[in-house]
Write a protein that holds these residues in place. Sequence first.
Motif, PDB file in Angstrom:
ATOM      1  N   GLN A  15      83.121  79.691 100.314  1.00 51.08           N
ATOM      2  CA  GLN A  15      83.859  78.587 100.915  1.00 51.08           C
ATOM      3  C   GLN A  15      85.137  79.096 101.580  1.00 51.08           C
ATOM      4  O   GLN A  15      85.863  79.912 101.007  1.00 51.08           O
ATOM      5  CB  GLN A  15      84.234  77.556  99.848  1.00 51.08           C
ATOM      6  CG  GLN A  15      83.062  76.901  99.160  1.00 51.08           C
ATOM      7  CD  GLN A  15      83.508  75.853  98.168  1.00 51.08           C
ATOM      8  OE1 GLN A  15      84.191  74.890  98.515  1.00 51.08           O
ATOM      9  NE2 GLN A  15      83.136  76.031  96.913  1.00 51.08           N
TER      10      GLN A  15
ATOM     11  N   TYR B 222      87.845  72.095 105.489  1.00 51.08           N
ATOM     12  CA  TYR B 222      89.111  72.285 104.788  1.00 51.08           C
ATOM     13  C   TYR B 222      90.245  72.771 105.695  1.00 51.08           C
ATOM     14  O   TYR B 222      91.415  72.638 105.341  1.00 51.08           O
ATOM     15  CB  TYR B 222      88.939  73.300 103.652  1.00 51.08           C
ATOM     16  CG  TYR B 222      87.969  72.880 102.575  1.00 51.08           C
ATOM     17  CD1 TYR B 222      87.927  71.572 102.115  1.00 51.08           C
ATOM     18  CD2 TYR B 222      87.101  73.814 102.003  1.00 51.08           C
ATOM     19  CE1 TYR B 222      87.042  71.193 101.122  1.00 51.08           C
ATOM     20  CE2 TYR B 222      86.215  73.449 100.999  1.00 51.08           C
ATOM     21  CZ  TYR B 222      86.183  72.137 100.562  1.00 51.08           C
ATOM     22  OH  TYR B 222      85.311  71.766  99.578  1.00 51.08           O
TER      23      TYR B 222
ATOM     24  N   GLY C  55      85.103  75.447 106.163  1.00 51.32           N
ATOM     25  CA  GLY C  55      84.992  74.546 105.034  1.00 51.32           C
ATOM     26  C   GLY C  55      84.070  75.003 103.939  1.00 51.32           C
ATOM     27  O   GLY C  55      83.853  76.196 103.702  1.00 51.32           O
ATOM     28  N   GLN C  56      83.472  74.007 103.295  1.00 47.07           N
ATOM     29  CA  GLN C  56      82.752  74.192 102.046  1.00 47.07           C
ATOM     30  C   GLN C  56      81.495  75.046 102.191  1.00 47.07           C
ATOM     31  O   GLN C  56      81.088  75.711 101.239  1.00 47.07           O
ATOM     32  CB  GLN C  56      82.375  72.813 101.492  1.00 47.07           C
ATOM     33  CG  GLN C  56      81.867  72.799 100.081  1.00 47.07           C
ATOM     34  CD  GLN C  56      81.624  71.379  99.609  1.00 47.07           C
ATOM     35  OE1 GLN C  56      81.265  70.499 100.389  1.00 47.07           O
ATOM     36  NE2 GLN C  56      81.837  71.139  98.331  1.00 47.07           N
TER      37      GLN C  56
ATOM     38  N   PHE D 104      88.904  78.250 103.296  1.00 49.34           N
ATOM     39  CA  PHE D 104      89.942  77.225 103.152  1.00 49.34           C
ATOM     40  C   PHE D 104      91.060  77.329 104.181  1.00 49.34           C
ATOM     41  O   PHE D 104      91.769  76.368 104.414  1.00 49.34           O
ATOM     42  CB  PHE D 104      90.553  77.299 101.746  1.00 49.34           C
ATOM     43  CG  PHE D 104      89.695  76.677 100.691  1.00 49.34           C
ATOM     44  CD1 PHE D 104      89.926  75.383 100.266  1.00 49.34           C
ATOM     45  CD2 PHE D 104      88.635  77.369 100.139  1.00 49.34           C
ATOM     46  CE1 PHE D 104      89.126  74.795  99.304  1.00 49.34           C
ATOM     47  CE2 PHE D 104      87.826  76.806  99.182  1.00 49.34           C
ATOM     48  CZ  PHE D 104      88.068  75.515  98.756  1.00 49.34           C
TER      49      PHE D 104
END
Length: 302
Positions: free
Chosen positions: A103, A65, A80-81, A105
């Motif tokens: 997560q 992300y 990221g995730q 971001f």
Amino acid sequence: RLGTWLAEAHRAGARAALAADDPLQARARLRASLETEDSPLGRALWLSLARSPTVWRKRFAAAIYGVAFAPDDRTVAAVGQDGAAYLIDLATGATRTLHGGDQLFAVAFAPGGARLAAGAWNGTLSIWDLATGAVQRLPGHVGLITGVAWRGDDELVSSGADGTLRRWDPSTGAERARWTIGEELTGLAVEGAIAITTSPDDRVRRWQLEGGASTVIATIAATSVALDHGLVAIGGQDGTILLVPATGGAARALGTHAGRISTLALAGDRLVSADVGGAMHVWDRATGRELRALAGRSQRRT
């Protein structure tokens, strides 16, 4: 001859690396082939690699992300995730993993390069000491942290889906200031005493970080924002790129993408933009001239 056999083995390894989408390994194997024995086939493959803009490609098991370059331009951080922060050596592709929990971001290196900050889905800021790997957690935001930026090495600024813009002391974890607009903040860029935010109400705001006064400098469905030397670059949902002075004034359209702008970066006299389709463009930000276009995987012909 042994040399010919070894050279061909390295060329086969280079072709296999290319098929596996690993140009860095392909270059290494091909270099070994040419050092063992020069050949027209090896030279042709090397020329093909040299023409490719891709130096290496790193694949992850989860969506990425956010990315940020270290101040020395030797390392890139990706979050990221899966809740991890990956530190990738730009020369070798070697990766170090920092664990963040939820997560992640948004991510940013401190200007001195000694610390890394990342914002999570659950509203927690994580700050890592890169020398030791020690991590500090700063709770405060309610829900997703949409932007993180350093203001020197001794202050961190964050924006959130809770509609707040916050200043932090990264050494003590204390919140120095907080401002609320009652509207989700979706993007953040910081330079000196100025912060630029985007939000779903299509207003791009300039904030004075000493005092909190805010002014709308542009109206656009913004999906990305960057700030450099007093110039704000704004990427739109419709693929439009605008340049606006941070002090306010007339907006100038730079160019357009076929799809939503996913990220922007200002550096020197260049602007780099990318869209959700994977297309990337390099622009001269003074003249608006497109200097280079790189097609994303979805746009490449096979």
